[in-house]
Design an enzyme around this catalytic site. Sequence first.
Site, PDB file in Angstrom:
ATOM      1  N   GLY A  65      10.834 -15.576 -17.737  1.00 23.68           N
ATOM      2  CA  GLY A  65       9.991 -14.601 -18.412  1.00 23.68           C
ATOM      3  C   GLY A  65      10.751 -13.652 -19.318  1.00 23.68           C
ATOM      4  O   GLY A  65      10.260 -13.270 -20.383  1.00 23.68           O
ATOM      5  N   THR A  66      11.943 -13.245 -18.906  1.00 23.94           N
ATOM      6  CA  THR A  66      12.712 -12.299 -19.721  1.00 23.94           C
ATOM      7  C   THR A  66      13.056 -12.894 -21.074  1.00 23.94           C
ATOM      8  O   THR A  66      12.894 -12.232 -22.113  1.00 23.94           O
ATOM      9  CB  THR A  66      13.996 -11.882 -18.978  1.00 23.94           C
ATOM     10  OG1 THR A  66      13.636 -11.114 -17.822  1.00 23.94           O
ATOM     11  CG2 THR A  66      14.903 -11.036 -19.875  1.00 23.94           C
ATOM     12  N   GLN A  84       3.311 -12.093 -14.180  1.00 26.94           N
ATOM     13  CA  GLN A  84       2.646 -11.873 -12.901  1.00 26.94           C
ATOM     14  C   GLN A  84       1.277 -12.538 -12.831  1.00 26.94           C
ATOM     15  O   GLN A  84       0.779 -12.836 -11.742  1.00 26.94           O
ATOM     16  CB  GLN A  84       2.486 -10.367 -12.635  1.00 26.94           C
ATOM     17  CG  GLN A  84       3.772  -9.645 -12.337  1.00 26.94           C
ATOM     18  CD  GLN A  84       4.427 -10.078 -11.043  1.00 26.94           C
ATOM     19  OE1 GLN A  84       3.774 -10.556 -10.123  1.00 26.94           O
ATOM     20  NE2 GLN A  84       5.739  -9.933 -10.962  1.00 26.94           N
ATOM     21  N   HIS A 140       8.831 -19.189 -11.079  1.00 23.27           N
ATOM     22  CA  HIS A 140       9.036 -18.755  -9.697  1.00 23.27           C
ATOM     23  C   HIS A 140       8.015 -17.739  -9.223  1.00 23.27           C
ATOM     24  O   HIS A 140       7.993 -17.366  -8.050  1.00 23.27           O
ATOM     25  CB  HIS A 140      10.457 -18.225  -9.494  1.00 23.27           C
ATOM     26  CG  HIS A 140      10.713 -16.866 -10.067  1.00 23.27           C
ATOM     27  ND1 HIS A 140      10.817 -15.744  -9.276  1.00 23.27           N
ATOM     28  CD2 HIS A 140      10.903 -16.440 -11.337  1.00 23.27           C
ATOM     29  CE1 HIS A 140      11.060 -14.685 -10.035  1.00 23.27           C
ATOM     30  NE2 HIS A 140      11.119 -15.085 -11.285  1.00 23.27           N
ATOM     31  N   THR A 171      20.341 -27.522 -23.573  1.00 30.44           N
ATOM     32  CA  THR A 171      19.857 -28.671 -22.818  1.00 30.44           C
ATOM     33  C   THR A 171      18.731 -28.256 -21.877  1.00 30.44           C
ATOM     34  O   THR A 171      18.863 -27.286 -21.128  1.00 30.44           O
ATOM     35  CB  THR A 171      21.005 -29.292 -21.998  1.00 30.44           C
ATOM     36  OG1 THR A 171      22.040 -29.709 -22.886  1.00 30.44           O
ATOM     37  CG2 THR A 171      20.520 -30.485 -21.190  1.00 30.44           C
ATOM     38  N   CYS A 193      13.191  -6.323 -10.015  1.00 29.95           N
ATOM     39  CA  CYS A 193      14.210  -6.340 -11.071  1.00 29.95           C
ATOM     40  C   CYS A 193      14.937  -5.006 -11.183  1.00 29.95           C
ATOM     41  O   CYS A 193      16.029  -4.934 -11.734  1.00 29.95           O
ATOM     42  CB  CYS A 193      13.572  -6.682 -12.413  1.00 29.95           C
ATOM     43  SG  CYS A 193      12.717  -8.273 -12.411  1.00 29.95           S
TER      44      CYS A 193
END
Length: 392
Positions: free
Chosen positions: A71-72, A185, A207, A243, A331
């Site tokens: 996500g970041t 989220q 995740h 990759t 985080c």
Amino acid sequence: METIYFDNAATTRTEPEVLEAMLPYFVEEYGNPSSLHEYGLHAKKAVSEARMTIAELLGCKPNEIFFTSGGTEADNWAIKGTCLAREAGNAEEKSLGHIVTTAIEHHAVLHTCRFLEKRGYAVTYLPVDELGRISLTELANALRPDTFLISVMYANNEVGTVQPVGEIAELARQRGVAFHTDAVQAAGHFEEKLSTSGITFLSASAHKFGGPKGVGFLYVREGTKLVPILHGGAQEQQMRSGTENVPGIVGMAKALELTMKKRRERERKVAELRDYFAGRLLAEIPMSRRNGDPEECLSGNLNMSFAGVQASSLLVFLDMAGIHCSSGSACTSASSGASHVLLAMGLSDQWINGSVRMTLSEHNTKEQVDYAVEKMREFVAKLRDQNPAWKK
């Protein structure tokens, strides 16, 4: 002692079916998708099929899904890539332009916007109300002739409040402004038809919905100008070098497929358990409050505050009792300072300092919640008894 996991907003368990789908691409089909031999072609096919699966589940075209490390990266790419595309197309303009976001975004968005401010971009950080929701009127009033991007998260990672994404997308469309939503989220919680949603960019991370860590995707509406921020090879339609994480991509597609298949029943079950949890805590622990919107909220998110208690101390007691939860965003849990989300919602120090986030999943049970309530009641009372200010 049973271990109880109430930290699913931080990360979820990788489902057994997901692991099973991933395993061949670690051992048997371990080729590089860019290689032209048989192993490489098998890996390339797996990536292509995963892209088609995700696109079908989200109601968009496969060529609109770009795989990332999470996500970041997706948030950074959507925002910075849009800025770079604007700079390339507006070299003559003195003003770099204006971005609108909110005060409660994930730091992947907030820190990116602050970085861009130092480069000369103007950024407006919209306030939120006491439930954590923005005002559409304030958003409309914040837009300027040089506004080119709105970035508003789909659902908040700390309190779970869901923003009016549909209305924001429509406003952005009317004003001719690109709209990015951080759905890290929210992915898997809502049915999406991105092709008709009006959303320009959407970020997701595997995740958070039963997939592996280290892989995510960015949805980019076809025809949108976006500049790569990672350069090297020609992967991802020459838009994102590196990759491909084949096992991760395969696992992410499988995880999204599983979570969407059982979405309705899971959302109902988890929301009922969350509300039962909240009801008992509010009824049995004096001077407690629930943070966020109780109606427009992620099904498993429960953010509670207990006056007269330091959340860090409460979390230690809970952990020793086998109950794992957090004090906001995972985080930033290691950093000092109050929650920027609760500050933006206008909470006082006593509520912010005593805030704990419990995020449930379909794997949690009523018996686990009952045990957690018993322990939280005991530990809050103990910590308050040790607090001289509370005794006064």
